[in-house]
Scaffold this motif. Structure first.
Motif, mmCIF file in Angstrom:
data_model
loop_
_atom_site.group_PDB
_atom_site.id
_atom_site.type_symbol
_atom_site.label_atom_id
_atom_site.label_comp_id
_atom_site.label_asym_id
_atom_site.label_seq_id
_atom_site.Cartn_x
_atom_site.Cartn_y
_atom_site.Cartn_z
ATOM 1 N N VAL A 5 -33.249 -7.310 2.960
ATOM 2 C CA VAL A 5 -32.644 -8.219 1.980
ATOM 3 C C VAL A 5 -33.427 -9.530 1.955
ATOM 4 O O VAL A 5 -33.740 -10.059 0.884
ATOM 5 C CB VAL A 5 -31.148 -8.447 2.282
ATOM 6 C CG1 VAL A 5 -30.546 -9.418 1.290
ATOM 7 C CG2 VAL A 5 -30.394 -7.138 2.242
ATOM 8 N N ASN A 6 -33.775 -10.045 3.137
ATOM 9 C CA ASN A 6 -34.603 -11.257 3.186
ATOM 10 C C ASN A 6 -35.934 -11.032 2.469
ATOM 11 O O ASN A 6 -36.425 -11.897 1.753
ATOM 12 C CB ASN A 6 -34.899 -11.620 4.647
ATOM 13 C CG ASN A 6 -34.194 -12.895 5.086
ATOM 14 O OD1 ASN A 6 -33.247 -13.329 4.450
ATOM 15 N ND2 ASN A 6 -34.658 -13.484 6.169
ATOM 16 N N GLU A 9 -35.387 -11.056 -1.213
ATOM 17 C CA GLU A 9 -35.147 -12.428 -1.692
ATOM 18 C C GLU A 9 -36.458 -13.213 -1.731
ATOM 19 O O GLU A 9 -36.730 -13.950 -2.687
ATOM 20 C CB GLU A 9 -34.143 -13.139 -0.777
ATOM 21 C CG GLU A 9 -32.718 -12.634 -0.942
ATOM 22 C CD GLU A 9 -31.776 -13.159 0.123
ATOM 23 O OE1 GLU A 9 -30.556 -13.019 -0.068
ATOM 24 O OE2 GLU A 9 -32.227 -13.684 1.155
ATOM 25 N N ASP A 114 -21.998 -18.983 0.938
ATOM 26 C CA ASP A 114 -21.709 -18.233 -0.291
ATOM 27 C C ASP A 114 -21.182 -19.142 -1.408
ATOM 28 O O ASP A 114 -20.597 -18.669 -2.373
ATOM 29 C CB ASP A 114 -20.702 -17.118 0.006
ATOM 30 C CG ASP A 114 -19.464 -17.661 0.693
ATOM 31 O OD1 ASP A 114 -19.303 -18.903 0.773
ATOM 32 O OD2 ASP A 114 -18.642 -16.842 1.165
ATOM 33 N N LYS A 135 -32.150 -5.796 -4.347
ATOM 34 C CA LYS A 135 -30.929 -6.258 -3.666
ATOM 35 C C LYS A 135 -29.766 -6.239 -4.650
ATOM 36 O O LYS A 135 -29.860 -6.863 -5.711
ATOM 37 C CB LYS A 135 -31.159 -7.682 -3.140
ATOM 38 C CG LYS A 135 -29.913 -8.347 -2.607
ATOM 39 C CD LYS A 135 -30.177 -9.818 -2.309
ATOM 40 C CE LYS A 135 -28.870 -10.575 -2.176
ATOM 41 N NZ LYS A 135 -29.073 -12.030 -2.096
ATOM 42 N N ASP A 138 -24.704 -8.848 -1.263
ATOM 43 C CA ASP A 138 -24.943 -9.856 -0.226
ATOM 44 C C ASP A 138 -23.637 -10.068 0.540
ATOM 45 O O ASP A 138 -22.548 -9.814 0.012
ATOM 46 C CB ASP A 138 -25.377 -11.178 -0.896
ATOM 47 C CG ASP A 138 -26.154 -12.078 0.040
ATOM 48 O OD1 ASP A 138 -26.171 -11.827 1.261
ATOM 49 O OD2 ASP A 138 -26.771 -13.045 -0.459
ATOM 50 N N ARG A 153 -24.205 -15.554 5.903
ATOM 51 C CA ARG A 153 -24.325 -15.134 4.496
ATOM 52 C C ARG A 153 -23.009 -15.182 3.739
ATOM 53 O O ARG A 153 -23.002 -15.040 2.522
ATOM 54 C CB ARG A 153 -24.915 -13.721 4.411
ATOM 55 C CG ARG A 153 -26.417 -13.693 4.672
ATOM 56 C CD ARG A 153 -27.003 -12.338 4.382
ATOM 57 N NE ARG A 153 -28.441 -12.344 4.500
ATOM 58 C CZ ARG A 153 -29.290 -12.514 3.485
ATOM 59 N NH1 ARG A 153 -28.843 -12.662 2.258
ATOM 60 N NH2 ARG A 153 -30.575 -12.504 3.681
ATOM 61 N N GLY A 183 -28.600 -4.032 0.502
ATOM 62 C CA GLY A 183 -27.531 -5.020 0.572
ATOM 63 C C GLY A 183 -27.270 -5.312 2.033
ATOM 64 O O GLY A 183 -27.750 -4.598 2.911
ATOM 65 N N ILE A 184 -26.531 -6.363 2.292
ATOM 66 C CA ILE A 184 -26.192 -6.697 3.679
ATOM 67 C C ILE A 184 -25.136 -5.722 4.185
ATOM 68 O O ILE A 184 -25.214 -5.214 5.294
ATOM 69 C CB ILE A 184 -25.682 -8.156 3.748
ATOM 70 C CG1 ILE A 184 -26.834 -9.111 3.449
ATOM 71 C CG2 ILE A 184 -25.014 -8.462 5.067
ATOM 72 C CD1 ILE A 184 -27.957 -9.096 4.467
#
Ligand code: SF4
Length: 417
Positions: A5-6, A9, A114, A135, A138, A153, A183-184
């Protein structure tokens, strides 16, 4: 730094900055602007993030060094007063515009992670990398006792299906042959949308777009592997038969103490149900060793469970306490014991992986070419090609044998017409 995910991003930040007129500095050349997305998922990841910030500042004297991401959110004080600009995660989506227009960056203390808009994440294909990442989700509110992610997050948020479709179309136009949906906490996809939906709905929406890149799922919690999803995976060629299902521990006691909402038996039942439904399915798992409460008996339960399952690979991590999490206040086995247990499980994982590769010999596999004559099958086997091919190309091959000496081991294949 850190997870897919990082990376997605970071790649999106680069795309946006380029769109706003910035140019990527050539390798080895001083840059005017450096952005570091930090990671804090383990102690070593946090340490490496801090070292990387120092290294980048030294390598780019006079540059604006902007630090953002999970470790900044978890431990802002470690980055303060060192000449970096600090940017809270809440406003990551606005970072390119703020940097370009010279507007101030909101510091992490000013906002919950968030509080701002959903930050997109898109890593398009490149000459070095055929696999792309999108992604779609999150955040997490599961609050497993050892995990810092819900604090860094924030609550779960999702990219609406139509936005995901537009992003996928863009990635297809950029030449993506495979897109990893990340996704997280991917299994929470859609619960926050209006009207609510789920991951299977998103996948149906993406598959309905017609021919395009094949899709692979990143990690999914075991209680989120539903019949709906298995049915989709069994019936659609474009959805890769690959599930990565974190186990973390095979001891019911440790799982309960860590707030993981399943038992070892339920985990086994999920894996076996999935393997029974989808021929050739690749199931991989994460395991944490040295968790609080993991005595020798608990470790043996983990080892026994893994031995009993047809897993294709294991990712093994020694536990490291994350400040501020409930588990950090609990006792845990010494690091030496965790390292020894990790070595035992890694060996077991390597044996399982070779067995999985062997089970593929004689099968016909669809492959996306990566680099240096290697490719990846739909079910995540590394494949050595017998003919040169360009990265991103899709081929059909037959698996002939396993090269056990290669690192990592791989399937030797023959191209089929
Ligand atoms: S499910 Fe648990 S381990 Fe995974 S991100 Fe959420 S809190 Fe962390």
């Amino acid at each position: 730094m850190g997870c897919k995910v990082n990376q997605a991003e970071a790649a999106w930040l680069e795309l946006e900055l380029t769109r706003l007129g910035w140019r990527a500095a050539a390798a080895g050349q001083p840059a005017e602007l450096v952005i570091l997305l930090t990671c804090s998922v383990t102690g070593p990841a946090a340490r490496q993030s801090r070292q990387m910030a120092r290294r980048l500042a030294k390598a780019h004297p006079g540059a604006r060094v902007v630090v953002t991401g999970c470790d900044l959110q978890a431990a802002p004080e470690t980055y303060q007063g060192q000449g970096y600009e600090l940017a809270g995660r809440a406003w990551l989506a606005e970072l390119p515009a703020r940097l370009t227009r010279g507007r101030p960056l909101p510091e992490p203390a000013n906002a919950a992670p968030d509080a701002g808009p959903f930050c997109p994440g898109q890593r398009p294909p490149s000459a070095e990398r055929a696999r792309s990442q999108l992604k779609v989700q999150d955040g997490c509110d599961a609050f497993c006792a050892y995990c810092v992610v819900p604090y860094t997050r924030g609550r779960p948020r999702s990219l609406p299906v139509d936005s995901a479709q537009q992003s996928l179309a863009r990635m297809a136009r950029a030449g993506a042959a495979e897109v990893v949906i990340t996704g997280i906490h991917l299994g929470l996809y859609g619960r926050d949308l209006d009207p609510p939906c789920d991951l299977a709905d998103l996948l149906r929406g993406l598959l309905a777009m017609g021919p395009g890149p094949r899709l692979r799922l990143s990690s999914l919690e075991m209680n989120e592997v539903g019949d709906d999803l298995l049915e989709l995976m069994a019936g659609r060629e474009r959805l890769c038969p690959h599930l990565h299902i974190p186990l973390q521990s095979g001891s019911d006691q440790v799982l309960a103490a860590m707030g993981r909402p399943y038992s070892a038996a339920q985990y086994a039942a999920t894996v076996n149900r999935a393997l029974g439904r989808i021929p050739g399915l690749c199931v991989g798992a994460d395991v944490l060793v040295g968790l609080p409460g993991e005595d020798q008996e608990a470790f043996e339960q983990t080892r026994g469970l893994i031995e009993s399952l047809d897993l294709a690979y294991l990712h093994v991590f020694p536990y490291s306490p994350r400040p501020g999490t409930p588990a950090a206040a609990m006792g845990h086995p010494p690091p030496r014991v965790a390292r020894e247990r990790a070595a035992v499980l890694r060996q077991l994982g390597a044996a399982k992986h070779r067995r999985f590769l062997e089970s593929q010999v004689g099968r016909r596999l669809e492959v996306v070419v990566e680099r240096r004559g290697l490719g990846r099958s739909q079910n995540y086997c590394l494949v050595q090609l017998d003919q040169p091919a360009r990265p991103g190309q899709r081929l059909v091959v037959e698996a002939r044998a396993v090269d056990r000496e290669a690192e990592p081991p791989r399937l030797l294949t023959r191209n089929l017409p």
